[in-house]
Write a protein that holds these residues in place. Structure first.
Motif, mmCIF file in Angstrom:
data_model
loop_
_atom_site.group_PDB
_atom_site.id
_atom_site.type_symbol
_atom_site.label_atom_id
_atom_site.label_comp_id
_atom_site.label_asym_id
_atom_site.label_seq_id
_atom_site.Cartn_x
_atom_site.Cartn_y
_atom_site.Cartn_z
ATOM 1 N N GLY A 10 0.836 -1.199 0.000
ATOM 2 C CA GLY A 10 0.000 0.000 0.000
ATOM 3 C C GLY A 10 0.871 1.248 0.000
ATOM 4 O O GLY A 10 1.624 1.471 0.942
ATOM 5 N N TYR A 11 0.775 2.061 -1.052
ATOM 6 C CA TYR A 11 1.661 3.219 -1.130
ATOM 7 C C TYR A 11 1.026 4.346 -1.939
ATOM 8 O O TYR A 11 0.030 4.153 -2.655
ATOM 9 N N ASN A 12 1.592 5.523 -1.817
ATOM 10 C CA ASN A 12 1.347 6.640 -2.733
ATOM 11 C C ASN A 12 2.656 7.406 -2.885
ATOM 12 O O ASN A 12 3.643 7.117 -2.201
ATOM 13 N N GLU A 13 2.675 8.380 -3.773
ATOM 14 C CA GLU A 13 3.917 9.095 -4.063
ATOM 15 C C GLU A 13 4.437 9.851 -2.847
ATOM 16 O O GLU A 13 5.646 9.936 -2.614
ATOM 17 N N PHE A 14 3.523 10.427 -2.069
ATOM 18 C CA PHE A 14 3.937 11.197 -0.894
ATOM 19 C C PHE A 14 4.762 10.340 0.057
ATOM 20 O O PHE A 14 5.838 10.754 0.519
ATOM 21 N N ASN A 15 4.298 9.127 0.331
ATOM 22 C CA ASN A 15 5.014 8.271 1.284
ATOM 23 C C ASN A 15 6.308 7.711 0.713
ATOM 24 O O ASN A 15 7.271 7.500 1.453
ATOM 25 N N ILE A 38 -6.798 1.548 -3.602
ATOM 26 C CA ILE A 38 -7.551 0.292 -3.508
ATOM 27 C C ILE A 38 -8.562 0.357 -2.364
ATOM 28 O O ILE A 38 -9.632 -0.255 -2.423
ATOM 29 N N GLN A 39 -8.241 1.128 -1.317
ATOM 30 C CA GLN A 39 -9.161 1.250 -0.180
ATOM 31 C C GLN A 39 -10.535 1.758 -0.596
ATOM 32 O O GLN A 39 -11.533 1.485 0.058
ATOM 33 N N ASP A 72 -4.281 2.070 6.453
ATOM 34 C CA ASP A 72 -5.293 1.269 7.135
ATOM 35 C C ASP A 72 -5.711 0.095 6.249
ATOM 36 O O ASP A 72 -5.152 -0.143 5.184
ATOM 37 N N PHE A 73 -6.711 -0.586 6.709
ATOM 38 C CA PHE A 73 -7.223 -1.794 6.073
ATOM 39 C C PHE A 73 -7.366 -1.616 4.554
ATOM 40 O O PHE A 73 -7.833 -0.585 4.107
ATOM 41 N N PRO A 74 -6.977 -2.639 3.764
ATOM 42 C CA PRO A 74 -6.552 -3.971 4.201
ATOM 43 C C PRO A 74 -5.034 -4.128 4.346
ATOM 44 O O PRO A 74 -4.547 -5.218 4.614
ATOM 45 N N PHE A 75 -4.288 -3.019 4.168
ATOM 46 C CA PHE A 75 -2.842 -3.149 3.982
ATOM 47 C C PHE A 75 -2.096 -3.618 5.223
ATOM 48 O O PHE A 75 -1.172 -4.435 5.129
ATOM 49 N N THR A 76 -2.443 -3.102 6.402
ATOM 50 C CA THR A 76 -1.712 -3.533 7.596
ATOM 51 C C THR A 76 -1.877 -5.032 7.837
ATOM 52 O O THR A 76 -0.906 -5.731 8.152
ATOM 53 N N LEU A 77 -3.094 -5.530 7.693
ATOM 54 C CA LEU A 77 -3.311 -6.954 7.954
ATOM 55 C C LEU A 77 -2.647 -7.829 6.891
ATOM 56 O O LEU A 77 -2.176 -8.935 7.194
ATOM 57 N N ILE A 78 -2.592 -7.355 5.643
ATOM 58 C CA ILE A 78 -1.842 -8.098 4.625
ATOM 59 C C ILE A 78 -0.378 -8.203 5.046
ATOM 60 O O ILE A 78 0.243 -9.276 4.973
ATOM 61 N N LEU A 387 -16.162 7.231 0.393
ATOM 62 C CA LEU A 387 -15.451 7.266 1.673
ATOM 63 C C LEU A 387 -15.577 8.608 2.407
ATOM 64 O O LEU A 387 -14.608 9.138 2.947
ATOM 65 N N GLN A 388 -16.788 9.168 2.447
ATOM 66 C CA GLN A 388 -17.026 10.401 3.192
ATOM 67 C C GLN A 388 -17.685 10.076 4.531
ATOM 68 O O GLN A 388 -18.315 9.034 4.695
ATOM 69 N N ASP A 389 -17.545 10.995 5.502
ATOM 70 C CA ASP A 389 -18.289 10.802 6.743
ATOM 71 C C ASP A 389 -19.744 11.197 6.498
ATOM 72 O O ASP A 389 -20.123 11.567 5.380
ATOM 73 N N ASN A 390 -20.571 11.138 7.528
ATOM 74 C CA ASN A 390 -22.002 11.391 7.348
ATOM 75 C C ASN A 390 -22.375 12.854 7.525
ATOM 76 O O ASN A 390 -23.572 13.189 7.553
ATOM 77 N N HIS A 391 -21.386 13.743 7.638
ATOM 78 C CA HIS A 391 -21.698 15.123 8.013
ATOM 79 C C HIS A 391 -21.092 16.172 7.093
ATOM 80 O O HIS A 391 -21.480 17.343 7.160
#
Length: 424
Positions: A10-15, A38-39, A72-78, A387-391
């Motif tokens: 799990g990656y992006n350019e920033f990291n 992928i998330q 976060d999920f699923p990358f840490t558990l992988i 992937l937005q919150d409810n508010h």
């Protein structure tokens, strides 16, 4: 000098850029797999991802020395599953699940720090029991046992609220429940946990106050912490606004949080990995509540450590993955304060215009040491964003630093005005 082969799950350019700034970065060969986007997928093909990672590990010559993840999920558990399979340093899958399975985590927390957690109960939305029989009294929150970014989180004031949210859970919970169950099926679980799978929800009493996050790690079963970051919400809203380093909490409160973190991570048995734990401090009651344990380094915080400490916390992650004790040096950063802001709006609409790359570059140059990331595109309707919150609706991220908290906020508002995203 032979480079260490490190697989990134799990990656992006920033990291990737952050990893290349750590001490002795030239000693490591980073092999990225699976973009973080992928998330956001509606169908996370977890078995396919794990199989692809296994093939990558088995083809590398010289072999993989470490596996890391900072998402976060699923990358840490992988990553934990693969570390266990290939005998590499890192937590076991069970240790990771004791953090990520919200109900199981609360059970473990109750054994170690019962005075620092709310009442909680498991709820099966496909066969919900009577509202009156819950061991949690309203008002309370209810959310899936595996979720992130406040997705599918509902505040329950009464029986009607409880019954009204159940159809939503039944319709939407499977998106993460199915891949989460893949990991549960591979772990040796206690019987009372095995029946509470990813299709369940967690109901828990309301907690609140000053929200913050401890950054820490466990090395050879010893627990260490190296920073506390405030999490600030928008006024009169549960939506997240910004992270702030350093925390404004008194040192005596910070010391108590350190001790709580030590006790709970020892109870879980978590080992050889970074973690971050979210807390609330109720100043009126002088009470600390643990909100959530995340079994990973927070990549959201790395830029703030770089600005205030002189280097990123990615170094902690890499050292631990190689079986080495981290040394998070107190270097002199350029700024006294740093923040990561989540630019949000609270009304629906269609994105009419966003700044182009050249305009973003000019704004970043004008406001020293600023990074801007826009997460919307022209023509998008905000209510259709994933992937937005409810508010609220998240439009982008601004990371910057200043010598005082007040100056930091003023700088942010000037940047937002310059960005000038138009919504109609």
């Amino acid at each position: 000098m032979k480079q260490k082969n490190i697989l990134i799950v799990g990656y992006n350019e920033f990291n990737l850029q952050e990893l290349n700034t750590i001490e002795d970065a030239e000693a490591y060969h980073f092999i990225p797999m699976f973009r973080s986007g992928i998330q956001k997928s509606e169908d996370i093909q977890i078995k396919k991802l794990v199989d692809e990672a296994r093939k990558e590990i088995e083809k590398e010559d010289p072999p993989i020395d470490a596996i890391i993840s900072f998402f976060d999920f699923p990358f840490t558990l992988i990553a934990f599953l693969l570390c266990e399979e290939y005998g590499l340093k890192g937590p076991t899958l069970v240790q990771g699940l004791k953090c990520e399975h919200k109900y199981w985590s609360r059970q473990e927390q109750h054994k170690a720090i019962p005075e620092n957690i709310p009442a909680f109960d498991a709820v099966n939305p496909f066969e919900p029991g009577p509202f009156e029989e819950l061991s949690v009294n309203p008002p309370f929150w209810i959310k899936p046992v595996k979720a992130f970014s406040s997705q599918l989180g509902f505040k329950i004031e009464n029986k009607a609220d409880y019954e009204n949210c159940m159809p939503t859970f039944r319709e939407e919970i499977g998106r993460l429940a199915e891949p989460f169950n893949f990991f549960l099926e591979k772990a040796d679980l206690p019987e009372d946990i095995r029946k509470v799978d990813g299709n369940y929800c967690l109901a828990e009493g309301l907690i609140g106050g000053h929200q913050c996050t401890i950054s820490g790690y466990v090395y050879n079963h010893e627990v260490y912490s190296y920073g506390l970051i405030d999490s600030v919400r928008y006024p009169n809203s549960p939506s997240f606004f910004y992270y702030l380093l350093p925390s404004t909490l008194p040192s005596r409160v910070q010391q108590r949080m350190d001790e709580i973190s030590r006790r709970v991570m020892k109870q879980i048995g978590f080992n050889n990995s970074p973690f971050n734990i979210e807390y609330f401090y109720d100043e009126e009651k002088d009470k600390i509540y643990l909100l959530e344990i995340n079994p990973r380094m927070s990549q959201s915080h790395s830029d703030m450590y770089d600005k205030t400490r002189g280097h990123s916390n990615h170094q902690v992650l890499v050292k631990l993955a190689l079986g080495e004790k981290p040394h998070f040096k107190e270097l002199q950063g350029k700024y006294e304060y740093a923040a990561k802001f989540q630019y949000r709006v609270f009304e629906d609409g269609v994105v009419e215009s966003i700044p182009d790359e050249e305009k973003i570059r000019l704004i970043e140059e004008k406001y020293d040491d600023t990074t801007i990331k826009i997460d919307v595109e022209e023509g998008q309707r905000l209510s259709e964003l994933p992937l937005q919150d409810n508010h609220s609706y998240a439009l982008g991220v601004v990371m910057t630093g200043a010598q005082a908290k007040e100056a930091l906020l003023e700088k942010y508002y000037q940047i937002i005005e310059a960005i000038d995203i138009k919504i109609k």
